[in-house]
Design a protein around this motif. Sequence first.
Motif, PDB file in Angstrom:
ATOM      1  N   ARG A 191       2.711  13.368   4.883  1.00 31.79           N
ATOM      2  CA  ARG A 191       3.351  12.098   5.226  1.00 31.79           C
ATOM      3  C   ARG A 191       3.163  11.113   4.089  1.00 31.79           C
ATOM      4  O   ARG A 191       2.075  10.994   3.538  1.00 31.79           O
ATOM      5  CB  ARG A 191       2.715  11.475   6.472  1.00 31.79           C
ATOM      6  N   LEU A 192       4.225  10.396   3.778  1.00 32.21           N
ATOM      7  CA  LEU A 192       4.137   9.279   2.853  1.00 32.21           C
ATOM      8  C   LEU A 192       3.980   8.029   3.702  1.00 32.21           C
ATOM      9  O   LEU A 192       4.801   7.759   4.582  1.00 32.21           O
ATOM     10  CB  LEU A 192       5.405   9.182   2.000  1.00 32.21           C
ATOM     11  N   LEU A 193       2.905   7.283   3.470  1.00 35.92           N
ATOM     12  CA  LEU A 193       2.641   6.041   4.193  1.00 35.92           C
ATOM     13  C   LEU A 193       2.849   4.875   3.234  1.00 35.92           C
ATOM     14  O   LEU A 193       2.248   4.842   2.155  1.00 35.92           O
ATOM     15  CB  LEU A 193       1.212   6.030   4.726  1.00 35.92           C
ATOM     16  N   ILE A 194       3.714   3.938   3.633  1.00 34.18           N
ATOM     17  CA  ILE A 194       4.006   2.771   2.798  1.00 34.18           C
ATOM     18  C   ILE A 194       3.797   1.520   3.640  1.00 34.18           C
ATOM     19  O   ILE A 194       4.369   1.388   4.724  1.00 34.18           O
ATOM     20  CB  ILE A 194       5.457   2.792   2.272  1.00 34.18           C
ATOM     21  N   GLY A 195       2.978   0.602   3.116  1.00 35.32           N
ATOM     22  CA  GLY A 195       2.763  -0.689   3.769  1.00 35.32           C
ATOM     23  C   GLY A 195       3.548  -1.768   3.048  1.00 35.32           C
ATOM     24  O   GLY A 195       3.731  -1.711   1.827  1.00 35.32           O
ATOM     25  N   PHE A 196       4.007  -2.761   3.821  1.00 38.90           N
ATOM     26  CA  PHE A 196       4.805  -3.850   3.267  1.00 38.90           C
ATOM     27  C   PHE A 196       4.183  -5.195   3.613  1.00 38.90           C
ATOM     28  O   PHE A 196       3.442  -5.316   4.585  1.00 38.90           O
ATOM     29  CB  PHE A 196       6.233  -3.814   3.845  1.00 38.90           C
ATOM     30  N   GLU A 197       4.520  -6.210   2.811  1.00 40.38           N
ATOM     31  CA  GLU A 197       4.110  -7.573   3.149  1.00 40.38           C
ATOM     32  C   GLU A 197       4.597  -7.879   4.555  1.00 40.38           C
ATOM     33  O   GLU A 197       5.682  -7.464   4.949  1.00 40.38           O
ATOM     34  CB  GLU A 197       4.718  -8.575   2.164  1.00 40.38           C
ATOM     35  N   GLY A 198       3.794  -8.565   5.316  1.00 41.15           N
ATOM     36  CA  GLY A 198       4.150  -8.870   6.701  1.00 41.15           C
ATOM     37  C   GLY A 198       3.494  -7.925   7.683  1.00 41.15           C
ATOM     38  O   GLY A 198       3.619  -8.100   8.882  1.00 41.15           O
ATOM     39  N   SER A 250       0.848  -1.195   0.000  1.00 46.18           N
ATOM     40  CA  SER A 250       0.000   0.000   0.000  1.00 46.18           C
ATOM     41  C   SER A 250       0.881   1.241   0.000  1.00 46.18           C
ATOM     42  O   SER A 250       2.009   1.214   0.490  1.00 46.18           O
ATOM     43  CB  SER A 250      -0.938   0.027   1.215  1.00 46.18           C
ATOM     44  N   ALA A 251       0.337   2.317  -0.559  1.00 45.63           N
ATOM     45  CA  ALA A 251       1.061   3.592  -0.581  1.00 45.63           C
ATOM     46  C   ALA A 251       0.028   4.708  -0.598  1.00 45.63           C
ATOM     47  O   ALA A 251      -0.932   4.669  -1.366  1.00 45.63           O
ATOM     48  CB  ALA A 251       1.965   3.684  -1.801  1.00 45.63           C
ATOM     49  N   TRP A 301       1.427   3.998  -7.676  1.00 43.21           N
ATOM     50  CA  TRP A 301       2.320   3.304  -8.605  1.00 43.21           C
ATOM     51  C   TRP A 301       3.267   2.370  -7.847  1.00 43.21           C
ATOM     52  O   TRP A 301       3.712   1.355  -8.375  1.00 43.21           O
ATOM     53  CB  TRP A 301       3.111   4.331  -9.424  1.00 43.21           C
ATOM     54  N   LEU A 302       3.579   2.685  -6.592  1.00 36.49           N
ATOM     55  CA  LEU A 302       4.508   1.882  -5.794  1.00 36.49           C
ATOM     56  C   LEU A 302       3.958   0.504  -5.429  1.00 36.49           C
ATOM     57  O   LEU A 302       4.724  -0.432  -5.190  1.00 36.49           O
ATOM     58  CB  LEU A 302       4.867   2.617  -4.497  1.00 36.49           C
ATOM     59  N   VAL A 303       2.626   0.374  -5.378  1.00 38.55           N
ATOM     60  CA  VAL A 303       2.008  -0.877  -4.933  1.00 38.55           C
ATOM     61  C   VAL A 303       2.402  -2.023  -5.865  1.00 38.55           C
ATOM     62  O   VAL A 303       2.321  -1.910  -7.087  1.00 38.55           O
ATOM     63  CB  VAL A 303       0.474  -0.739  -4.850  1.00 38.55           C
ATOM     64  N   GLY A 304       2.879  -3.104  -5.243  1.00 39.39           N
ATOM     65  CA  GLY A 304       3.329  -4.277  -5.985  1.00 39.39           C
ATOM     66  C   GLY A 304       4.803  -4.263  -6.323  1.00 39.39           C
ATOM     67  O   GLY A 304       5.359  -5.271  -6.754  1.00 39.39           O
ATOM     68  N   VAL A 317       3.968  -4.544   8.226  1.00 37.92           N
ATOM     69  CA  VAL A 317       4.641  -3.319   8.662  1.00 37.92           C
ATOM     70  C   VAL A 317       4.181  -2.162   7.784  1.00 37.92           C
ATOM     71  O   VAL A 317       4.106  -2.288   6.563  1.00 37.92           O
ATOM     72  CB  VAL A 317       6.172  -3.467   8.585  1.00 37.92           C
ATOM     73  N   ARG A 318       3.878  -1.033   8.410  1.00 34.57           N
ATOM     74  CA  ARG A 318       3.515   0.190   7.684  1.00 34.57           C
ATOM     75  C   ARG A 318       4.348   1.325   8.264  1.00 34.57           C
ATOM     76  O   ARG A 318       4.418   1.487   9.484  1.00 34.57           O
ATOM     77  CB  ARG A 318       2.031   0.474   7.852  1.00 34.57           C
ATOM     78  N   ILE A 319       4.975   2.099   7.384  1.00 36.32           N
ATOM     79  CA  ILE A 319       5.818   3.201   7.834  1.00 36.32           C
ATOM     80  C   ILE A 319       5.265   4.537   7.351  1.00 36.32           C
ATOM     81  O   ILE A 319       4.562   4.603   6.348  1.00 36.32           O
ATOM     82  CB  ILE A 319       7.287   3.044   7.373  1.00 36.32           C
ATOM     83  N   ALA A 320       5.611   5.580   8.086  1.00 36.00           N
ATOM     84  CA  ALA A 320       5.339   6.956   7.684  1.00 36.00           C
ATOM     85  C   ALA A 320       6.691   7.633   7.504  1.00 36.00           C
ATOM     86  O   ALA A 320       7.587   7.477   8.342  1.00 36.00           O
ATOM     87  CB  ALA A 320       4.527   7.677   8.742  1.00 36.00           C
ATOM     88  N   ILE A 321       6.838   8.375   6.429  1.00 34.05           N
ATOM     89  CA  ILE A 321       8.047   9.165   6.182  1.00 34.05           C
ATOM     90  C   ILE A 321       7.602  10.620   6.152  1.00 34.05           C
ATOM     91  O   ILE A 321       6.696  10.987   5.408  1.00 34.05           O
ATOM     92  CB  ILE A 321       8.725   8.783   4.858  1.00 34.05           C
ATOM     93  N   PHE A 322       8.248  11.452   6.993  1.00 34.32           N
ATOM     94  CA  PHE A 322       7.842  12.852   7.120  1.00 34.32           C
ATOM     95  C   PHE A 322       8.999  13.681   7.652  1.00 34.32           C
ATOM     96  O   PHE A 322      10.002  13.150   8.117  1.00 34.32           O
ATOM     97  CB  PHE A 322       6.623  12.981   8.043  1.00 34.32           C
ATOM     98  N   ASP A 323       8.839  15.008   7.603  1.00 31.91           N
ATOM     99  CA  ASP A 323       9.832  15.941   8.125  1.00 31.91           C
ATOM    100  C   ASP A 323       9.456  16.280   9.564  1.00 31.91           C
ATOM    101  O   ASP A 323       8.421  16.873   9.819  1.00 31.91           O
ATOM    102  CB  ASP A 323       9.864  17.201   7.266  1.00 31.91           C
ATOM    103  N   ASP A 324      10.326  15.903  10.497  1.00 28.32           N
ATOM    104  CA  ASP A 324      10.064  16.094  11.927  1.00 28.32           C
ATOM    105  C   ASP A 324      10.940  17.206  12.510  1.00 28.32           C
ATOM    106  O   ASP A 324      11.268  17.188  13.683  1.00 28.32           O
ATOM    107  CB  ASP A 324      10.322  14.772  12.665  1.00 28.32           C
ATOM    108  N   GLY A 325      11.324  18.187  11.705  1.00 24.47           N
ATOM    109  CA  GLY A 325      12.222  19.239  12.177  1.00 24.47           C
ATOM    110  C   GLY A 325      11.522  20.543  12.504  1.00 24.47           C
ATOM    111  O   GLY A 325      12.160  21.587  12.572  1.00 24.47           O
ATOM    112  N   GLN A 326      10.209  20.516  12.705  1.00 31.03           N
ATOM    113  CA  GLN A 326       9.415  21.734  12.891  1.00 31.03           C
ATOM    114  C   GLN A 326       9.863  22.561  14.103  1.00 31.03           C
ATOM    115  O   GLN A 326      10.042  22.044  15.196  1.00 31.03           O
ATOM    116  CB  GLN A 326       7.939  21.363  13.070  1.00 31.03           C
TER     117      GLN A 326
END
Length: 138
Positions: A38-45, A31-32, A72-75, A47-56
């Motif tokens: 935030r960019l949220l990406i899920g993986f087989e197994g 999943s994407a 487009w990232l899915v698969g 796990v789901r991650i968020a990628i973001f800028d935490d320097g506020q």
Amino acid sequence: MSQPGIGAMVHYLTGGSKHDPKEYYGKRITSAEFADNRLLIGFEGGVRIAIFDDGQSCCESRYMTTADDVTWLVGKTLKAIAAKEGPEVEGECGDSHEQVFLEIETPDGSITFANHNEHNGYYGGFGLTIEEVEREVA
């Protein structure tokens, strides 16, 4: 690039992101989604991650943009997550607009996000972070 602001400095002084991108390399993306800077990406197994800028810090505006279709990232299989320094533009009143590009690479190609930080010259830098937001319980 401008001198790092307090938010970006705290990010790096406390160890930066708690997860190394390499932990996810070679995993199939299930999943994407891009929402709320935030960019949220899920993986087989599960796990789901968020990628973001935490320097506020105060007195700055941080946001993330992309013209790419994140679904487009899915698969695809994650090959790399890379940050690449972008341009810094000085505004009319001495304000700064910094950019860092976040590239999500697969063997089939990549998509790119622009992370923006608009500030008065005292709050520069970025604090790109990877955070696990969900993990499937086995």
